[in-house]
Each structure stands twice: as C-alpha cells, then as structure tokens.
Design an enzyme around this catalytic site. Structure first.
Site, PDB file in Angstrom:
ATOM      1  N   SER A 153       7.561   7.714   7.842  1.00 28.80           N
ATOM      2  CA  SER A 153       8.691   8.195   8.763  1.00 28.80           C
ATOM      3  C   SER A 153      10.115   8.141   8.040  1.00 28.80           C
ATOM      4  O   SER A 153      10.957   8.574   9.371  1.00 28.80           O
ATOM      5  CB  SER A 153       7.960   7.941   9.749  1.00 28.80           C
ATOM      6  OG  SER A 153       8.557   6.054  10.178  1.00 28.80           O
ATOM      7  N   THR A 158       5.167   3.761  11.934  1.00 28.27           N
ATOM      8  CA  THR A 158       5.498   3.443  12.777  1.00 28.27           C
ATOM      9  C   THR A 158       7.232   2.550  12.204  1.00 28.27           C
ATOM     10  O   THR A 158       7.983   2.242  13.886  1.00 28.27           O
ATOM     11  CB  THR A 158       5.351   1.817  12.487  1.00 28.27           C
ATOM     12  OG1 THR A 158       5.113   1.052  11.516  1.00 28.27           O
ATOM     13  CG2 THR A 158       3.457   2.020  13.148  1.00 28.27           C
ATOM     14  N   ASP A 159       8.034   3.114  11.849  1.00 29.90           N
ATOM     15  CA  ASP A 159       9.116   3.196  10.832  1.00 29.90           C
ATOM     16  C   ASP A 159      10.597   3.790  12.126  1.00 29.90           C
ATOM     17  O   ASP A 159      11.585   3.245  12.647  1.00 29.90           O
ATOM     18  CB  ASP A 159       9.882   2.795   9.829  1.00 29.90           C
ATOM     19  CG  ASP A 159       8.877   1.960   8.957  1.00 29.90           C
ATOM     20  OD1 ASP A 159       8.269   1.106   9.187  1.00 29.90           O
ATOM     21  OD2 ASP A 159       9.112   1.575   7.444  1.00 29.90           O
ATOM     22  N   GLU A 176      34.024  -5.778  27.459  1.00 35.92           N
ATOM     23  CA  GLU A 176      34.412  -5.624  26.205  1.00 35.92           C
ATOM     24  C   GLU A 176      36.014  -4.912  25.169  1.00 35.92           C
ATOM     25  O   GLU A 176      35.904  -5.181  24.836  1.00 35.92           O
ATOM     26  CB  GLU A 176      33.204  -5.451  24.686  1.00 35.92           C
ATOM     27  CG  GLU A 176      32.693  -6.998  25.799  1.00 35.92           C
ATOM     28  CD  GLU A 176      32.638  -7.996  25.161  1.00 35.92           C
ATOM     29  OE1 GLU A 176      33.585  -7.899  23.749  1.00 35.92           O
ATOM     30  OE2 GLU A 176      32.178  -8.858  24.934  1.00 35.92           O
ATOM     31  N   TYR A 227       1.113  -0.999  -0.056  1.00 37.78           N
ATOM     32  CA  TYR A 227       0.080  -0.161  -0.254  1.00 37.78           C
ATOM     33  C   TYR A 227       1.309   1.454  -0.169  1.00 37.78           C
ATOM     34  O   TYR A 227       1.824   0.917   0.576  1.00 37.78           O
ATOM     35  CB  TYR A 227      -0.710  -0.219   1.191  1.00 37.78           C
ATOM     36  CG  TYR A 227      -0.102  -0.107   2.571  1.00 37.78           C
ATOM     37  CD1 TYR A 227       0.304  -1.446   3.784  1.00 37.78           C
ATOM     38  CD2 TYR A 227       0.609   0.801   2.960  1.00 37.78           C
ATOM     39  CE1 TYR A 227       0.960  -1.379   4.346  1.00 37.78           C
ATOM     40  CE2 TYR A 227       1.575   0.987   4.537  1.00 37.78           C
ATOM     41  CZ  TYR A 227       1.541  -0.105   4.776  1.00 37.78           C
ATOM     42  OH  TYR A 227       2.399  -0.193   5.954  1.00 37.78           O
ATOM     43  N   LYS A 258      10.141  -0.581  17.608  1.00 35.06           N
ATOM     44  CA  LYS A 258       8.855  -1.801  16.578  1.00 35.06           C
ATOM     45  C   LYS A 258      10.242  -2.619  16.479  1.00 35.06           C
ATOM     46  O   LYS A 258      11.366  -2.745  16.052  1.00 35.06           O
ATOM     47  CB  LYS A 258       9.295  -1.084  15.267  1.00 35.06           C
ATOM     48  CG  LYS A 258       8.724  -1.333  14.260  1.00 35.06           C
ATOM     49  CD  LYS A 258       7.937  -0.947  13.053  1.00 35.06           C
ATOM     50  CE  LYS A 258       7.187  -1.650  12.253  1.00 35.06           C
ATOM     51  NZ  LYS A 258       7.409  -0.924  10.840  1.00 35.06           N
TER      52      LYS A 258
END
Ligand SMILES: NC(=O)CC[C@H](N)C(=O)O
Length: 337
Positions: A67, A100-101, A294, A34, A173
């Site tokens: 986004s 949402t990205d 580390e 879409y 996300k």
C-alpha cells in the site's frame, strides 16, 4: 434449503488490493520478513471457509500491491469501483483488503467520496497468512461480518482490525509489527466478536451520504505534498515541493503544528504565490491544531488541519481542492470533515 439460506445472507464483494493480508513468507516464523501482495483474492476467500456462513461472498482483484505504492490514480480506480458496486442492487456490503501502511488514507478517502450508506469495510493484517498466529483470517472474517450487518449502514467507512470496529476517518496505524496496530485518538466505534458486531459510538463528522464530495465527479486529484517539521529544519523541502507543482503543502508540524522561524518566511511567500499552506501536527495520536495558536493563520491566510494527521490532511486537501481553491472554504471543510 441451501438456496433458502443463500437468499437470507447478505451479498458481500471483497475488493482485493494487496498488502500483508495477501502476503507470504518463507517460513511460519517469518512474521515480519515476507513479501506483501502475493496471494490472489480467490485464495484469500478460500482460506476462510467460514465466510460462507456470514454472507454470499465474491471477490475481485482491483490491484496487487503494497500500500505504500498506492497512487492517486489507484485511489480513484478503487473509489470508482466501490461506487459502481454500491449502486448495484445485488450488493449489500463491500470489503476492501489493503496493505496497512496507507490503509488509513484509503479509508478516509472513501469516507469522503462514496455516496452510499451501504457498509464499506477496509481491512488488512499485520502478519502474512503463512506466519504463526496470522491475524488476517480473523480480520477478514470480522470485516465480512461487519459488511453484512444492516447495523453497519450509514456509519461511514469502517476498519476492522484486532477485533475492533474503527472509523475510517479517525483510525491510524500507530504501531508496526504488533497486531494492535490501529488506534484512534477518539476510540473505536465498536467491537466485532465471533461474527457479531457491538456498537458504542457514531462519527460526528460529515461522511459518505452527507458529504459534498462524490467520486463520480472526480476525474483527477491535485498534487498535495507533506513536509516534516523538526529541530534545525530548513525551508528546502517546502520550496522544492512547491516548485515541483504542489498546489497545497501539508506542514507536518511539531507539537501544535508549530512552524520554525526558519520556515515561516518561505511559507508566507508560497501562500502569496497561490500554494495553500495547511498546518497539521505529527505528534502520535491526538494532534489538535487550532487557528491562530502558535501562528497567525488569519494574517498568513493559512489553514489548520485540526485533529487530522498529516497524511489524512493530504487526502482531505486533495478532495476539497477538486471543488474549491478558496482558503476560507478549505478551512470550513477541515472543520466539518
Ligand atoms: N502490514 C502491512 O500490510 C504492511 C505491508 C505493506 N507495507 C503494505 O502496506 O502493503
């Protein structure tokens, strides 16, 4: 009578920015294929008439984009508009519809720079409104419910997806396509069901009214970039980003934010030349990077991002570096926010 109900209801402004929640597909079967950012804010509001039962709602279209294309200037523009509205006596809560990205980045940014205890709720959807079982209507309804609720005050910027109320700082996300896309390593703060919110946790980190950062004092953000750690990695990307003007580099490291022996010398050299080096982890949820584990951060004068994922670390580094260029101050800020 109608005027009386309107008076009792909270005043909520919906700032629309685009994303799938404003998306449209060719058929109802198109849940993944879409175009994002097609519908204007008035259509979004008209699509959920039940919003009127929750609040006096009005909308503003701040931008209309997917986004992943949001820039630092877009962030500043949105942030400044949110601050103006939050200062207005006629506004009780603000909802931001968003792709949402990068929703987690915008939510964290606002959480750091908005000096208000009024609810700010960022929301998106995983399916466009044209798809079967579209999730945007309910997510928006939930966002307006949370934004109109006095209980939501002072809890930092919130995200409402999939019936959950998440902290804008912690949420990320974590899944695409599916509607349960947003997760936090530390769990949701609450649930929103049938327009009512149920709270279980509060954020422990500094935010909004308790933040030392203020959107009104920020006119530009420094360039901060991210480079990814993986097997057989070279230092090419790190050097190129620095050469292109990055003031800080977020190392999206493997595991504990570990750095390949092929990359370490370049990062030591870049730090000597003034670039801040910030070690984060790209593990999915639950990255936890500690100083001098580390890598000898004290010796190298590097910073660790602790539990912030690389994209959230970029947001905090940019905001922090509007105030300080000192690596020890930066590290303090990474512990506190
Ligand atoms: N689900 C979504 O919102 C993704 C659509 C688009 N990539 C965006 O972030 O705006």
């Amino acid at each position: 009578k109608e005027a009386e109900t309107q008076q009792k209801l909270a005043n909520v402004v919906i700032l629309a920015t685009g994303g799938t929640i404003a998306g449209a597909g060719a058929s109802a079967a198109n849940s993944a294929t879409y175009q994002a950012a097609k519908l204007g804010v008035d259509k979004l509001i008209a699509g959920v008439p039940e919003l009127a039962d929750l609040a006096n709602v009005r909308g503003e279209q701040v931008m209309q984009i997917a986004s992943e294309s949001i820039s630092n200037d877009d962030l500043l523009k949105l942030g400044k508009r949110v601050a103006e509205l939050a200062e207005s006596k006629d506004v009780d809560g603000i909802v931001i519809t968003h792709g949402t990205d990068t929703l987690e980045e915008t939510a964290y940014f606002l959480n750091l720079v908005e000096k208000t205890d009024k609810p700010i709720v960022v929301v998106g959807s995983m399916r466009p409104g044209t798809a079967m079982s579209a999730d945007g209507m309910l997510n928006l309804y939930n966002a307006v419910a949370v934004a109109s609720d006095k209980q939501s005050r002072g809890k930092g910027v919130l995200v409402t997806m999939n019936d959950e109320i998440q902290s804008g700082r912690d949420v990320s996300k974590s899944v695409n396509i599916k509607t349960e896309a947003f997760k936090s390593a530390w769990g949701p703060m609450g649930m929103v069901v049938e327009g009512k919110s149920y709270w279980f946790r509060l954020p422990a980190k500094r935010h909004t009214v308790n933040s030392e950062f203020d959107i009104k004092q920020i006119s530009s953000l420094p360039q901060v970039d991210i480079a990814y750690g993986y097997g057989n990695v070279t230092d090419t990307a790190y050097k190129a980003l620095a050469q292109n003007g990055a003031k800080a580099l977020i190392h999206a490291g493997t595991g504990n934010g570990s750095v390949s022996s092929r990359v370490v010398p370049a990062l030591q050299e870049l730090r000597k030349n003034g670039v801040q080096i910030i070690r984060s982890s790209h593990v999915n949820q639950g990255g936890f990077v500690l100083r001098n584990a580390e890598q000898p951060d004290d010796k190298n004068d590097w910073v660790v991002a602790h539990d912030l994922n690389p994209q959230k670390a970029r947001i905090l580094a940019m905001v922090a570096m509007t105030r300080t260029q000192d690596s020890k101050e930066l590290q303090r800020i990474f512990w506190e926010y």
